[in-house]
Design an enzyme around this catalytic site. Structure first.
Site, PDB file in Angstrom:
ATOM      1  N   GLY A 124      -3.654  10.883   4.032  1.00 30.03           N
ATOM      2  CA  GLY A 124      -2.541  11.645   4.612  1.00 30.03           C
ATOM      3  C   GLY A 124      -1.576  12.115   3.540  1.00 30.03           C
ATOM      4  O   GLY A 124      -1.194  13.290   3.485  1.00 30.03           O
ATOM      5  N   THR A 125      -1.167  11.196   2.659  1.00 29.76           N
ATOM      6  CA  THR A 125      -0.216  11.523   1.586  1.00 29.76           C
ATOM      7  C   THR A 125      -0.809  12.591   0.661  1.00 29.76           C
ATOM      8  O   THR A 125      -0.119  13.532   0.253  1.00 29.76           O
ATOM      9  CB  THR A 125       0.087  10.251   0.766  1.00 29.76           C
ATOM     10  OG1 THR A 125       0.586   9.272   1.660  1.00 29.76           O
ATOM     11  CG2 THR A 125       1.092  10.511  -0.339  1.00 29.76           C
ATOM     12  N   ASP A 147      -7.853  -0.205   2.472  1.00 24.25           N
ATOM     13  CA  ASP A 147      -9.128  -0.033   3.185  1.00 24.25           C
ATOM     14  C   ASP A 147     -10.265   0.418   2.263  1.00 24.25           C
ATOM     15  O   ASP A 147     -11.429   0.337   2.641  1.00 24.25           O
ATOM     16  CB  ASP A 147      -8.985   1.013   4.298  1.00 24.25           C
ATOM     17  CG  ASP A 147      -8.104   0.542   5.440  1.00 24.25           C
ATOM     18  OD1 ASP A 147      -7.489  -0.533   5.309  1.00 24.25           O
ATOM     19  OD2 ASP A 147      -8.017   1.253   6.459  1.00 24.25           O
ATOM     20  N   GLN A 292      -2.596  -8.905   5.080  1.00 22.39           N
ATOM     21  CA  GLN A 292      -3.517  -8.301   4.106  1.00 22.39           C
ATOM     22  C   GLN A 292      -2.832  -7.294   3.200  1.00 22.39           C
ATOM     23  O   GLN A 292      -3.337  -6.935   2.148  1.00 22.39           O
ATOM     24  CB  GLN A 292      -4.663  -7.582   4.848  1.00 22.39           C
ATOM     25  CG  GLN A 292      -5.537  -8.522   5.611  1.00 22.39           C
ATOM     26  CD  GLN A 292      -6.305  -7.825   6.730  1.00 22.39           C
ATOM     27  OE1 GLN A 292      -7.459  -7.464   6.567  1.00 22.39           O
ATOM     28  NE2 GLN A 292      -5.662  -7.631   7.867  1.00 22.39           N
TER      29      GLN A 292
HETATM   30  O1  F6P Z   1      -4.531   2.453   6.154  1.00 21.67           O
HETATM   31  C1  F6P Z   1      -4.244   1.150   5.862  1.00 21.67           C
HETATM   32  C2  F6P Z   1      -3.986   0.354   7.093  1.00 21.67           C
HETATM   33  O2  F6P Z   1      -3.776  -0.915   6.600  1.00 21.67           O
HETATM   34  C3  F6P Z   1      -5.086   0.392   8.162  1.00 21.67           C
HETATM   35  O3  F6P Z   1      -6.153  -0.449   7.909  1.00 21.67           O
HETATM   36  C4  F6P Z   1      -4.310   0.021   9.383  1.00 21.67           C
HETATM   37  O4  F6P Z   1      -4.942   0.518  10.537  1.00 21.67           O
HETATM   38  C5  F6P Z   1      -2.988   0.657   9.162  1.00 21.67           C
HETATM   39  O5  F6P Z   1      -2.810   0.741   7.777  1.00 21.67           O
HETATM   40  C6  F6P Z   1      -1.841  -0.093   9.788  1.00 21.67           C
HETATM   41  O6  F6P Z   1      -0.671   0.632   9.617  1.00 21.67           O
HETATM   42  P1  F6P Z   1       0.784   0.192  10.134  1.00 21.67           P
HETATM   43  O7  F6P Z   1       1.477  -0.425   8.955  1.00 21.67           O
HETATM   44  O8  F6P Z   1       1.423   1.457  10.572  1.00 21.67           O
HETATM   45  O9  F6P Z   1       0.615  -0.795  11.238  1.00 21.67           O
END
Ligand code: F6P
Length: 369
Positions: A124-125, A147, A292
């Protein structure tokens, strides 16, 4: 801010976009270290592209101010995966940032004499960054995502740290599972790609790994658990990526109508419930969530992130704009951002790692055992 004379040192900007990730501060440390060696000044924009909104929200990143941040989790600049410049909507939707916002952001950069901008982020960025480049502002991208799902780079920093959290969690779950003869399901991150589940599951001794790239059948996993029991195993660990789903069914969402990407979540509980019904075994689910993404980066991530930060400065020095830093075959190089975005790095269901996992008896729920 008054204009600098042409003899003054170059000034560059730096921002992080998207979800945070261990190693972001190590990139900042690398950028500031390399830039200050050239006599350049770095402005760190706060909360991603939001910091470019008028009148500009930034801090001057002096070398002395970034001393010691290499090992810190999170980001001293802040970040967001929502907001005005979010180019991702729902699941896989892309939107163009409106022209007036782009003009406002570029005016902030020019008024503050920023000559080039380093954007650290995921798909996205980097999609938003590309729009700046196309609209005439020089950009360099640095790939970031726990990811590990970005194409055109073999690895992103943050992934190793996230995987270590999964392995640590499985080590802990294993002892309690063994005491109670239970099946423990661990839901981990991974929207489109199952790298965290795969590496974490193999490293943490899981008996089943469920990933978005391999649709699964509950019956096959239940058979695998039954066979383990026959062979005398008292407990089992099942790792499931948040984006995994049973064959023919959709992913499970926690929320779908936010202003950014839809939030996944809940598949772990569903898997635990179904496996309990099919096997009659006591089953529990743990969702690791943002654990994570938090905490200090591993040494691998600190080093990779530092190399990425330095490479980004090198690209600006060489005036190679519109490029993203990339890690290929132990070497940090670069690729065109355009070729990197929207190209996912997915687990190959027939690839060597999956085959190795299957060879040691790990079940992916895709075939009878
Ligand atoms: O894209 C990285 C990620 O950690 C995804 O695995 C996860 O679905 C999302 O970010 C979670 O984002 P948020 O911080 O908005 O809950």
């Amino acid at each position: 801010m008054e204009n600098r004379s042409q003899f003054e040192a170059m000034r560059i900007g730096l921002l992080n976009g998207g979800g945070d990730c261990p190693g972001l501060n190590a990139v900042t440390h690398g950028v500031v270290g390399a830039a200050s060696k050239l006599g350049w000044e770095v402005l760190g924009f706060k909360e991603g592209f939001e910091g470019l909104l008028s009148p500009g929200h930034f801090k001057v990143l002096k070398r002395s101010k970034t001393e010691g941040i290499l090992k810190l989790g999170g980001t001293i600049l802040g970040t967001t995966n929502r907001g005005h410049f979010s180019s991702k909507v729902g699941e896989g939707g892309i939107r163009r940032i409106p022209d007036e916002l782009m003009q406002e952001a570029m005016a902030t950069l020019r008024e503050n004499d920023v000559e080039a901008l380093i954007c650290v982020g995921g798909d996205g960025t980097l999609t938003t960054a590309l729009q700046f480049q196309e609209d005439g502002f020089p950009i360099v991208g640095v790939p970031k995502t726990i990811d590990n799902d970005l194409g055109a780079t073999a690895m992103t920093f943050g992934f190793d740290s996230a995987t270590q959290v999964v392995v640590d969690a499985l080590d802990r779950l294993q002892t309690t599972a063994e005491s109670h003869q239970r099946v423990m399901v661990l839901e981990v991150m991974g929207r489109h790609a199952g790298w965290i589940a795969l590496y974490g599951g193999v490293g943490g001794g899981a008996s089943s790994i469920l990933i978005p790239e391999i649709p699964f059948h509950y019956e096959h996993i239940a058979d695998c658990l039954a066979k383990r029991e026959e062979r005398g195993f008292r407990s089992s660990l099942v790792v499931v990526a948040e984006g995994a789903s049973p064959a023919g069914l959709d992913k499970i969402y926690e929320e779908t109508d936010g202003d950014g990407e839809s939030r996944l979540g809940g598949v772990g509980d569903r898997v635990a419930e179904e496996l309990s019904k099919l096997t009659g075994k006591e089953t529990r689910c743990t969702t690791l969530g943002h654990l994570q993404r938090g905490g200090s980066p591993t040494s691998f991530d600190r080093i990779l992130a530092t190399r990425f930060g330095v490479k980004a400065v090198n690209l600006i020095e060489e005036k190679r704009f519109g490029r993203m830093v990339s890690y290929q075959q132990y070497h940090v190089g670069s690729v065109e951002i355009e070729k990197a975005v929207r190209k996912l790095n997915l687990v190959d269901p027939k690839g060597e790692i999956v085959r190795a996992a299957k060879s040691v008896g790990i079940c992916f729920g895709d075939e009878p055992v």
